[in-house]
Design an enzyme around this catalytic site. Sequence first.
Site, PDB file in Angstrom:
ATOM      1  N   HIS A 104       0.834  -1.199   0.000  1.00 30.97           N
ATOM      2  CA  HIS A 104       0.000   0.000   0.000  1.00 30.97           C
ATOM      3  C   HIS A 104       0.873   1.255   0.000  1.00 30.97           C
ATOM      4  O   HIS A 104       0.587   2.228  -0.704  1.00 30.97           O
ATOM      5  CB  HIS A 104      -0.911  -0.028   1.235  1.00 30.97           C
ATOM      6  CG  HIS A 104      -1.836   1.144   1.327  1.00 30.97           C
ATOM      7  ND1 HIS A 104      -2.312   1.623   2.521  1.00 30.97           N
ATOM      8  CD2 HIS A 104      -2.371   1.948   0.369  1.00 30.97           C
ATOM      9  CE1 HIS A 104      -3.094   2.657   2.302  1.00 30.97           C
ATOM     10  NE2 HIS A 104      -3.154   2.877   1.011  1.00 30.97           N
ATOM     11  N   GLU A 107       2.260   1.889  -3.433  1.00 26.04           N
ATOM     12  CA  GLU A 107       1.221   2.468  -4.306  1.00 26.04           C
ATOM     13  C   GLU A 107       1.213   3.993  -4.179  1.00 26.04           C
ATOM     14  O   GLU A 107       0.989   4.704  -5.164  1.00 26.04           O
ATOM     15  CB  GLU A 107      -0.136   1.878  -3.930  1.00 26.04           C
ATOM     16  CG  GLU A 107      -1.333   2.553  -4.572  1.00 26.04           C
ATOM     17  CD  GLU A 107      -2.451   2.785  -3.568  1.00 26.04           C
ATOM     18  OE1 GLU A 107      -2.854   3.950  -3.385  1.00 26.04           O
ATOM     19  OE2 GLU A 107      -2.916   1.797  -2.973  1.00 26.04           O
ATOM     20  N   HIS A 108       1.464   4.494  -2.970  1.00 27.58           N
ATOM     21  CA  HIS A 108       1.543   5.944  -2.762  1.00 27.58           C
ATOM     22  C   HIS A 108       2.854   6.517  -3.312  1.00 27.58           C
ATOM     23  O   HIS A 108       2.857   7.557  -3.977  1.00 27.58           O
ATOM     24  CB  HIS A 108       1.464   6.261  -1.261  1.00 27.58           C
ATOM     25  CG  HIS A 108       0.082   6.252  -0.709  1.00 27.58           C
ATOM     26  ND1 HIS A 108      -0.564   7.390  -0.304  1.00 27.58           N
ATOM     27  CD2 HIS A 108      -0.798   5.231  -0.496  1.00 27.58           C
ATOM     28  CE1 HIS A 108      -1.774   7.084   0.145  1.00 27.58           C
ATOM     29  NE2 HIS A 108      -1.935   5.766   0.048  1.00 27.58           N
ATOM     30  N   GLU A 185      -4.986   7.670   6.040  1.00 26.29           N
ATOM     31  CA  GLU A 185      -5.999   6.763   5.502  1.00 26.29           C
ATOM     32  C   GLU A 185      -6.406   5.726   6.550  1.00 26.29           C
ATOM     33  O   GLU A 185      -7.583   5.397   6.700  1.00 26.29           O
ATOM     34  CB  GLU A 185      -5.474   6.054   4.253  1.00 26.29           C
ATOM     35  CG  GLU A 185      -5.359   6.955   3.039  1.00 26.29           C
ATOM     36  CD  GLU A 185      -4.974   6.192   1.785  1.00 26.29           C
ATOM     37  OE1 GLU A 185      -4.972   4.931   1.832  1.00 26.29           O
ATOM     38  OE2 GLU A 185      -4.675   6.832   0.767  1.00 26.29           O
TER      39      GLU A 185
END
Length: 938
Positions: A104, A107-108, A185
Amino acid sequence: MSNGLKTLLISDLSGADGNPASEEDDSEGDESEGEEGESGEEEEEEGDSGEGTEEESEEGEEEQDSDFEELDENSEGRKKKSAAALCIGVGSFSDPDDLPGLAHFLEHMVFMGSEKYPAENGFDAFLKKHGGSDNASTDCERTIFQFDVQRKHFREALDRWAQFFICPLMIKDAIDREVEAVDSEYQLAKPSDSHRKEMLFGSLAKATHPMGKFCWGNAQTLKHEPREKNINTYERLREFWKRHYSAHYMTLAVQSKESLDAMEEWVREIFSKIPNNGLPKPDFSHLQDPFDTPAFNKLYRVVPVRKVHALTITWALPPQEKYYRVKPLHYISWLIGHEGTGSILSLLRKKCWALALFGGNSETGFDQNTTYSIFSISITLTDEGFQNFYQVVHLVFQYLKMLQTLGPQQRIYEEIQKIEANEFHYQEQTDPIEYVEDICENMQLFPKEDFLTGDQLMFEYNPEVISAALNLLVPDKANLLLLSPEHEGHCQLKEKWFGTQYSVEDIEQEWRDRWAGDFELNPDLHLPAENKFIATDFTLKTPDCPDTEFPVRIVNNEKGCLWFKKDTKFKIPKAYVRFNLISPMIQKSPENLVLFDIFVNILAHNLAEPAYEADVAQLEYKLVAGEHGLVIKVKGFNHKLPLLLNLIVDYLANFTAAPDVFAMFSEQLKKTYFNILIKPDKLGKDLRLLILEHARWSIVQKYQAIMKGLSVADLMDFVQSFKSELYAEGLVQGNFISSESMEFLQYIIDKLQFKRLSVEVPVLFRVVELPEKHHLCKVKSLNKGDANSEVTVYYQVTALIKLKECEDTHLGEEVDRNWFEVLSQQYVFDRLGKEIDALKQMTKAELVSCFMEHRGQTGKKLSVHVVGFGEAENDPPEDSCSPGVGGDDGGQKTSSYGEVSKLTFLPATSTLASAVVIADIRAFTSSLNLYPYHKILK
């Protein structure tokens, strides 16, 4: 392609009307970006039905739609843009054990500039300038990136975007900043009951299975712990990218109004540079039966964030993806989720034990991957249903046993097949960014001949495959998860990452013994009858009046009016019919608003069973408790649509409310209002509108009103008054002719037998005129477990609306714009063109001047702050936080849910010392002037 990347090109050379696209279609200016205004503050939320579970995108029962949803903040005009999406066959299952959330995080990080375009946020800035957007998501075994942009900038956007997979910078200096974005998030997800359930459920898997990993990642796992353990997150990040972001793991879908030859040239030139490391793709398919553990087949009691009773029954099955042509779980879920006569939910509703039921597999990585497939049944329970939850479970098991005894039914399978084939064949165009996102993932799952249809159609009836899955849904393989606020104080265990309080126990022996034997079937449960609402006539009707660009009023009398437009652009056998039944009774008091919500809830409840067959036949309906009227919306294949509208009107005319049903929805609405108010963004909006809009009643006031107690007699008195005086205003668009459309309004007038309005009912609120000062309303969040805060700053000026010169991608978008004009009674159906012309005449200098004039501290400015809980706000740590005192019943029971009928107003901080603090909203607004009703009529 030569590097192993699989690509699908979609040429959109034809417009929505079938005519060739031209360069002029994309000639909008780049200066027309900007946030939508809220002039008039009309976008308040409509009362929700209260029926739904947290599985409905978490918002099913608390989210309220807007009367004016057509202009919500995500609307960007209706430009059909160019779009691309790329799916990588790797996700959080591949996270290293010592760096949870790395997939994750990567992905950023890949978006933080590239060697060719090194600006850290350059791609986002490029898209924003040219009317585009982008997003990305990390699932268990896949990661997806997508973007869209104006067509004339698509080629450059593709090149910029591709660099993230060719040579991303991922500079060290950005690590800490982006960890904070990931952590943010995570913090936003923590108050979500659905995410909490997932994490708790994942913890039940075998220790060797990746389902138990913490896929989100946060500051603890990506920053603090790595430093303590001398782990170089930056180096590991680059290693993960080199190992897993390989071209032969990737699938790419590209859609634009270009020729296939042009797009192929672009894609080959740009994307052939993505490296291929030649390593085998990560494979977890050998990790079967992850939930074959002693922790499964238990009863888990969970304390939810929201006030909701919910039961989830779950089975972990062998992977079902390979049976996509049969779709056995879809067939089973269609029957489990059926709401007609003889269904599970029909019986539960008759007993007043349940409000909603959802069954099946969501097809996300959590529910379906190469190691298992989940089948779950989630039921929103009433208070009485919660007390009898074992009986509810038994009813589900009885229905499953009936299905297993009867075996798969070819008639039902073919009926589902027919409905979905009709919908696929006549589907309206979807937003390109959503379409390419779906397609690039399909390319990872299906052979190329099924890229477009593999996730939508049921190809072949195979009773053996269906029976194999169905026969696994037995009691001794099921896990029970029971959410309820009543569990508070009785759950001593806490899930590690989300802090979910829960307990675990064996299923009661009495029920285990009963289910282990040959238990009885329930005679009230049976298969659905043949569906009479399935459309068979798809003829496009010949118009009976001249074609018009915009809706025209074909009926206008003292009891109502009707706007009509025959569709000649999209040419599909579908239609939209919408009516607003305007009444002066709704806004008279908070009690009336609550009674109106209960009325719409019970009307939806009464309709649920008779209208369900229409619903599954792709005839959609929605009843909305609007601010000034009851909104009825129906859409779908026009052949049988009048039957559905007439059914709704019949039940409205003959409305009844049984005492037990009234009590059920009264209790549910208490939870609904509570669940709205504990969300900081909803509370902030409620306060802002309460300050700005004259004569508005807040959700806090509605909550106070329902807590005082209302009766069935109160409801029936309200309904009688509501139906006595109405003004019915409607819009019909699609494949109907004008004479048919007139009959819809006449049926409503004849059936309801109402009188004309004695006074005109405004459909908008008047807005107060703020003094030329900065005003601050600051309150404490009503959710002690939520660290998130909400800040809204409102400048009172004539508002700019974000618009693009564009085409509608489907009939629904055109209907939405026209319906806004009808709801607001402004009727400027060519508003879009006029605003585009006005924007084209506006200069950058004028825009900057306007901004500078209104941005200062002396402007009419309102700030609304909802302050979350945390040590930064001098609150005690979460574990030691003193719980609130006093439940909704006024007793002395301690509860972490707290009291939401009272607001705690806070003083301004030193940085806002000059602001005028609002601590008594009514006292503040009582002396303010009101703007006149604001309508733009030309």
